[in-house]
Design a protein around this motif. Structure first.
Motif, PDB file in Angstrom:
ATOM      1  N   ASP A 138       0.700  -1.069   0.434  1.00  0.00           N
ATOM      2  CA  ASP A 138      -0.066  -0.091   0.490  1.00  0.00           C
ATOM      3  C   ASP A 138       0.676   1.511   0.241  1.00  0.00           C
ATOM      4  OD1 ASP A 138      -2.384   1.554   0.290  1.00  0.00           O
ATOM      5  OD2 ASP A 138      -1.768   1.861   2.237  1.00  0.00           O
ATOM      6  N   GLN A 139       1.583   1.419   1.006  1.00  0.00           N
ATOM      7  CA  GLN A 139       2.517   2.203   1.172  1.00  0.00           C
ATOM      8  C   GLN A 139       3.148   2.549  -0.432  1.00  0.00           C
ATOM      9  OE1 GLN A 139       3.094   4.693   3.978  1.00  0.00           O
ATOM     10  NE2 GLN A 139       1.033   3.353   4.427  1.00  0.00           N
ATOM     11  N   ARG A 140       3.756   1.463  -0.956  1.00  0.00           N
ATOM     12  CA  ARG A 140       4.527   2.067  -2.489  1.00  0.00           C
ATOM     13  C   ARG A 140       3.551   2.127  -3.987  1.00  0.00           C
ATOM     14  NH1 ARG A 140       7.302  -3.131  -0.708  1.00  0.00           N
ATOM     15  NH2 ARG A 140       5.656  -4.060  -1.741  1.00  0.00           N
ATOM     16  N   GLY A 141       2.122   2.077  -2.856  1.00  0.00           N
ATOM     17  CA  GLY A 141       1.583   2.359  -4.162  1.00  0.00           C
ATOM     18  C   GLY A 141       0.979   1.571  -5.371  1.00  0.00           C
ATOM     19  N   GLN A 142       1.458  -0.162  -4.852  1.00  0.00           N
ATOM     20  CA  GLN A 142       0.999  -0.815  -5.439  1.00  0.00           C
ATOM     21  C   GLN A 142      -0.864  -1.604  -5.625  1.00  0.00           C
ATOM     22  OE1 GLN A 142       3.996  -3.487  -4.383  1.00  0.00           O
ATOM     23  NE2 GLN A 142       5.173  -3.346  -6.096  1.00  0.00           N
ATOM     24  N   ILE A 143      -1.012  -1.634  -4.476  1.00  0.00           N
ATOM     25  CA  ILE A 143      -2.146  -1.584  -3.806  1.00  0.00           C
ATOM     26  C   ILE A 143      -2.921  -0.383  -3.448  1.00  0.00           C
ATOM     27  CG2 ILE A 143      -2.161  -4.003  -3.945  1.00  0.00           C
ATOM     28  CD1 ILE A 143      -2.145  -4.071  -0.951  1.00  0.00           C
ATOM     29  N   ASN A 144      -4.002  -0.469  -3.135  1.00  0.00           N
ATOM     30  CA  ASN A 144      -4.685   0.613  -1.868  1.00  0.00           C
ATOM     31  C   ASN A 144      -5.835  -0.455  -0.842  1.00  0.00           C
ATOM     32  OD1 ASN A 144      -5.450   3.165  -0.939  1.00  0.00           O
ATOM     33  ND2 ASN A 144      -7.799   3.176  -2.347  1.00  0.00           N
ATOM     34  N   LEU A 145      -5.218  -0.048   0.165  1.00  0.00           N
ATOM     35  CA  LEU A 145      -5.778  -1.006   1.349  1.00  0.00           C
ATOM     36  C   LEU A 145      -6.864  -0.090   1.733  1.00  0.00           C
ATOM     37  CD1 LEU A 145      -3.313  -2.143   4.033  1.00  0.00           C
ATOM     38  CD2 LEU A 145      -4.664  -3.549   2.145  1.00  0.00           C
TER      39      LEU A 145
END
Length: 124
Positions: free
Chosen positions: A65-72
């Motif tokens: 989430d922090q890297r922008g790969q997913i959005n929690l």
């Protein structure tokens, strides 16, 4: 008179350029958007060593989430005693959560039906 036409043409070109830029930015944002993820976390009683495994999995998802790969999108903590919806917790806060209650298959089934694409984290 000629300079007035040039000014209008320049304004039109710049305006169209900005509009094209905005449309391209929105299209890229939509096409390359990180997928939204809802986490269902079974918080029923779990041995501390088993909870550490769950916390490690959560930490991996949090880092994605922090890297922008997913959005929690949200984290739903549940057990037989209830459920709590929260924003994503820091990995340290998650690791320090207390586990309580018993496994509730009925509540888990309700939540998985309500959030069919959710990721389920529970003790092994």
């Amino acid at each position: 008179m000629r300079s007035n036409q040039l000014n209008q043409a320049l304004i039109k070109i710049v305006g169209l350029g900005w509009a094209a830029f905005a449309i391209a930015a929105i299209a890229i944002r939509v096409v390359l958007a990180a997928p939204d993820v809802v986490l269902l976390v079974d918080r029923s009683y779990c041995e501390p060593s088993d909870w550490a495994v769950v916390a490690d999995t959560y930490q991996d998802l949090y880092q994605q989430d922090q890297r922008g790969q997913i959005n929690l999108e949200s984290v739903i903590l549940f057990s037989d005693l209830g459920e709590e919806v929260s924003e994503p917790l820091s990995p340290e806060a998650f690791r320090n959560l207390n586990t309580y209650g018993q496994l509730s298959p009925g509540r888990q089934n309700e939540l998985t039906a309500q959030y069919p694409d959710a990721r389920l984290l529970q003790c092994p």
